[in-house]
Design a protein around this motif. Sequence first.
Motif, PDB file in Angstrom:
ATOM      1  N   ASP A   1       0.857  -1.080   0.223  1.00 30.65           N
ATOM      2  CA  ASP A   1      -0.049  -0.074  -0.087  1.00 30.65           C
ATOM      3  C   ASP A   1       0.850   1.295  -0.173  1.00 30.65           C
ATOM      4  O   ASP A   1       1.870   1.183   0.879  1.00 30.65           O
ATOM      5  CB  ASP A   1      -0.812   0.072   1.186  1.00 30.65           C
ATOM      6  N   ALA A   2       0.490   2.195  -0.895  1.00 28.27           N
ATOM      7  CA  ALA A   2       1.255   3.419  -0.790  1.00 28.27           C
ATOM      8  C   ALA A   2       0.208   4.660  -1.029  1.00 28.27           C
ATOM      9  O   ALA A   2      -0.027   5.402  -1.714  1.00 28.27           O
ATOM     10  CB  ALA A   2       2.006   3.448  -2.030  1.00 28.27           C
ATOM     11  N   PRO A   3      -0.083   5.294   0.226  1.00 28.52           N
ATOM     12  CA  PRO A   3      -1.187   6.137   0.524  1.00 28.52           C
ATOM     13  C   PRO A   3      -0.665   7.258  -0.041  1.00 28.52           C
ATOM     14  O   PRO A   3       0.635   7.474   0.285  1.00 28.52           O
ATOM     15  CB  PRO A   3      -1.538   6.107   1.974  1.00 28.52           C
ATOM     16  N   GLU A   4      -1.208   8.520  -0.768  1.00 28.34           N
ATOM     17  CA  GLU A   4      -0.797   9.555  -0.989  1.00 28.34           C
ATOM     18  C   GLU A   4       0.160   9.440  -2.068  1.00 28.34           C
ATOM     19  O   GLU A   4       0.898  10.423  -2.397  1.00 28.34           O
ATOM     20  CB  GLU A   4      -0.254  10.380   0.111  1.00 28.34           C
ATOM     21  N   LEU A   5       0.353   8.262  -3.069  1.00 25.37           N
ATOM     22  CA  LEU A   5       1.185   8.065  -4.097  1.00 25.37           C
ATOM     23  C   LEU A   5       0.526   9.114  -5.275  1.00 25.37           C
ATOM     24  O   LEU A   5      -0.547   8.800  -5.791  1.00 25.37           O
ATOM     25  CB  LEU A   5       1.408   6.972  -4.557  1.00 25.37           C
ATOM     26  N   ALA A   6       1.288  10.090  -5.517  1.00 28.38           N
ATOM     27  CA  ALA A   6       0.346  11.163  -6.395  1.00 28.38           C
ATOM     28  C   ALA A   6       0.273  10.642  -7.797  1.00 28.38           C
ATOM     29  O   ALA A   6       0.879   9.768  -8.404  1.00 28.38           O
ATOM     30  CB  ALA A   6       1.581  12.407  -6.620  1.00 28.38           C
ATOM     31  N   ASP A   7      -0.942  11.042  -8.247  1.00 21.26           N
ATOM     32  CA  ASP A   7      -1.218  10.468  -9.735  1.00 21.26           C
ATOM     33  C   ASP A   7      -0.986  11.600 -10.705  1.00 21.26           C
ATOM     34  O   ASP A   7      -1.792  12.106 -11.310  1.00 21.26           O
ATOM     35  CB  ASP A   7      -2.681  10.200  -9.856  1.00 21.26           C
ATOM     36  N   ASP A   8       0.481  11.827 -10.879  1.00 15.08           N
ATOM     37  CA  ASP A   8       0.699  13.242 -11.528  1.00 15.08           C
ATOM     38  C   ASP A   8       1.909  12.301 -12.591  1.00 15.08           C
ATOM     39  O   ASP A   8       2.748  11.922 -12.044  1.00 15.08           O
ATOM     40  CB  ASP A   8       1.341  13.998 -10.711  1.00 15.08           C
ATOM     41  N   PHE A   9       1.644  12.855 -13.869  1.00 15.42           N
ATOM     42  CA  PHE A   9       2.476  12.169 -14.797  1.00 15.42           C
ATOM     43  C   PHE A   9       3.776  12.529 -15.024  1.00 15.42           C
ATOM     44  O   PHE A   9       4.826  11.981 -15.083  1.00 15.42           O
ATOM     45  CB  PHE A   9       1.636  12.305 -16.321  1.00 15.42           C
ATOM     46  N   TYR A  10       3.999  13.670 -14.238  1.00 13.82           N
ATOM     47  CA  TYR A  10       5.250  14.527 -14.382  1.00 13.82           C
ATOM     48  C   TYR A  10       6.368  14.113 -13.150  1.00 13.82           C
ATOM     49  O   TYR A  10       7.419  14.839 -13.376  1.00 13.82           O
ATOM     50  CB  TYR A  10       5.098  16.143 -14.752  1.00 13.82           C
ATOM     51  N   LEU A  11       5.626  13.512 -12.287  1.00 14.83           N
ATOM     52  CA  LEU A  11       6.856  13.284 -11.199  1.00 14.83           C
ATOM     53  C   LEU A  11       7.478  12.185 -11.308  1.00 14.83           C
ATOM     54  O   LEU A  11       6.933  11.142 -12.337  1.00 14.83           O
ATOM     55  CB  LEU A  11       5.792  13.248  -9.936  1.00 14.83           C
ATOM     56  N   ASN A  12       8.569  11.861 -10.569  1.00 14.80           N
ATOM     57  CA  ASN A  12       9.338  10.603 -10.490  1.00 14.80           C
ATOM     58  C   ASN A  12       9.641  10.237  -8.775  1.00 14.80           C
ATOM     59  O   ASN A  12      10.639  10.626  -8.581  1.00 14.80           O
ATOM     60  CB  ASN A  12      10.627  10.952 -11.211  1.00 14.80           C
ATOM     61  N   ASN A  13       8.708   9.716  -8.323  1.00 13.95           N
ATOM     62  CA  ASN A  13       8.646   9.414  -7.024  1.00 13.95           C
ATOM     63  C   ASN A  13       9.087   7.959  -6.516  1.00 13.95           C
ATOM     64  O   ASN A  13       8.967   7.817  -5.228  1.00 13.95           O
ATOM     65  CB  ASN A  13       7.191   9.704  -6.329  1.00 13.95           C
ATOM     66  N   VAL A  14       9.638   7.281  -7.430  1.00 10.65           N
ATOM     67  CA  VAL A  14       9.918   5.949  -6.859  1.00 10.65           C
ATOM     68  C   VAL A  14      11.504   5.781  -7.609  1.00 10.65           C
ATOM     69  O   VAL A  14      11.749   5.782  -8.752  1.00 10.65           O
ATOM     70  CB  VAL A  14       8.873   4.863  -7.566  1.00 10.65           C
ATOM     71  N   ASP A  15      12.302   5.079  -6.456  1.00  9.79           N
ATOM     72  CA  ASP A  15      13.539   4.745  -7.229  1.00  9.79           C
ATOM     73  C   ASP A  15      14.279   3.711  -6.358  1.00  9.79           C
ATOM     74  O   ASP A  15      13.858   3.473  -5.219  1.00  9.79           O
ATOM     75  CB  ASP A  15      14.577   5.842  -7.169  1.00  9.79           C
ATOM     76  N   TRP A  16      14.811   2.624  -6.922  1.00 12.86           N
ATOM     77  CA  TRP A  16      15.317   1.557  -6.012  1.00 12.86           C
ATOM     78  C   TRP A  16      16.992   1.532  -6.199  1.00 12.86           C
ATOM     79  O   TRP A  16      17.483   1.705  -7.385  1.00 12.86           O
ATOM     80  CB  TRP A  16      15.086   0.288  -6.924  1.00 12.86           C
ATOM     81  N   SER A  17      17.486   1.561  -5.186  1.00 18.29           N
ATOM     82  CA  SER A  17      18.965   1.883  -5.193  1.00 18.29           C
ATOM     83  C   SER A  17      19.834   0.447  -5.271  1.00 18.29           C
ATOM     84  O   SER A  17      19.174  -0.619  -5.162  1.00 18.29           O
ATOM     85  CB  SER A  17      19.315   2.147  -3.472  1.00 18.29           C
ATOM     86  N   SER A  18      21.241   0.722  -5.530  1.00 20.42           N
ATOM     87  CA  SER A  18      22.000  -0.573  -5.641  1.00 20.42           C
ATOM     88  C   SER A  18      22.228  -1.135  -4.499  1.00 20.42           C
ATOM     89  O   SER A  18      22.727  -2.427  -4.527  1.00 20.42           O
ATOM     90  CB  SER A  18      23.268   0.125  -6.274  1.00 20.42           C
TER      91      SER A  18
END
Length: 540
Positions: free
Chosen positions: A226-243
């Motif tokens: 579950d990811a509450p308040e995960l924005a529904d905005d095409f221009y954002l980049n709010n997820v990244d997985w590190s090495s």
Amino acid sequence: MNIQRPSTPPSQTTSPSAFRSPSRSIVSSPGRQRLHAADRFIPTRGSVDLTAAYSLIDSDDRFDSPPATRQTHQHPPDLDPVVRSSADIHERRIQEANKMFSQVLKAEIFGDKVPSSNLDTSPSPSIVSTPTSSRPRTGSSVSLSPARKLFQYSSPQNSPKKLLDTDFDASSHLHSLAGSPNRKLVFDADSPSFSTSPVRIDTQKLLTSPKKEARHISPFPSRVLDAPELADDFYLNNVDWSSSNILAVGLGSCVYLWIGSSAQVLKLCDFSSVQDTVTSVSWIDSGDHIAVGTFKGTVQIWDAEKAKRIRVMSGHTARACSLAWNRHILSSGSRDRSVLHRDVRAPEHFIRRLSGHKQEVCGLKWNTTENLLASGSNDNKLFIWDALNDEAPMHRFTQHTAAVKALAWSPHQRSLLASGGGSADRTIRFWNTSTGALCNTIDTGSQVCNLMWSKNSNELVSTHGFSQNQIAIWKYPSMRQVTALYGHTYRVLFLSMSPDGQTIVTGAGDETLRFWQVFKKSKSAQTSLSRLDSQLLQIR
């Protein structure tokens, strides 16, 4: 009784030249029927479409059509994932069978050579092989009417044997029958003289060779968070997985960390006290620090292990919605239409400003091997910047007809960039940045939100929005769709990949994160890539 034949009425009596056309010449010879040369038909096999002639498959399933024009079957978006996956596997098997039939048909009718890549080099268990040194050398294909003696048989090469406890030498007897005492007769199982099959030897090997099974990709996610308040905005980049196997997610005004090894969830930061929200996150390559872009235009650097903020950098006058690392150089794109290069070791907030886009810069990706930066914007433009000379873009690509957010540099082919367009474009385009040429274009039928290359194979992942909200796996360069994954009910706006390259995570406006096992483990370790030297961007 004498029977007289009735005479032909004068009205039915015609001259041989009555129906003779002046444009046609008549070829006649004694004892043969006269033929009109203009009525002759000489067939040419070059214009024969075997698939259409035998009415086997539809034109959409033909492997002979180019990838750009071949259409993929679109399933209804409300179809059950299991049924959808089974239909995709069945469709791929039909395509492979049609391809096999086409190869066999051409080989048997026209004598074409069977592709060696489809043949198994190991001998078939039903065929007796002989030593290579004693085997006669034959061509790769056999004539349809070979000049051979069908009734001349020979025995395998072996030592003299005693038959029925007598001194009869079978090998010497056969040599004498052949008319030459020094001639050695060898039974060759691969010779067409001894084949009982209606097809050629190389075609038999093609049909009996083991077939590569289609890779099974589960239609269900392996994990859902579950990811509450995960924005529904095409221009954002709010997820990244590190090495270091830590997933960072921006939810509203907070950044949360999901630890892959223990599945723990930790809160890294909270901007609610300053009335700010998260618009982008990006891990440095080493995986120990993370950059966070905010709605107010600031870019913050955080130490993930200590959960401590290192510094805050300004420079943008609007939200910073895209970030890209190149060692210690951090590039940020903003709604103020600019791209800023920041050296995190320097005291300055930024060391270089790139201008050229007319609207929000929503996509940024570094090619660290060639020191090239790709930037995509809401103005439908894609720019390529050279780190050595960034006064103006190295290339300006204007073929997209919608916002360009999805960008991905290929780790398998140098200078190959994939870009995706928004809802008014729906295409994936491939560019050769060395020459500036457009390599290929494919219409996906849906808004392209993200692109990412597989680390372990030459395949591409794309996530989509309107209207199917799917995740697609493509085989490059044929751009054959390996599979499509469904589960999100909103646009799949976020995409990242695990350090081992086997799992992808997707996020959508339905406030869920879904993990998908789509790739196999790499057979060999990936070599490290060269990085950008900071001296290239320092102000003289």
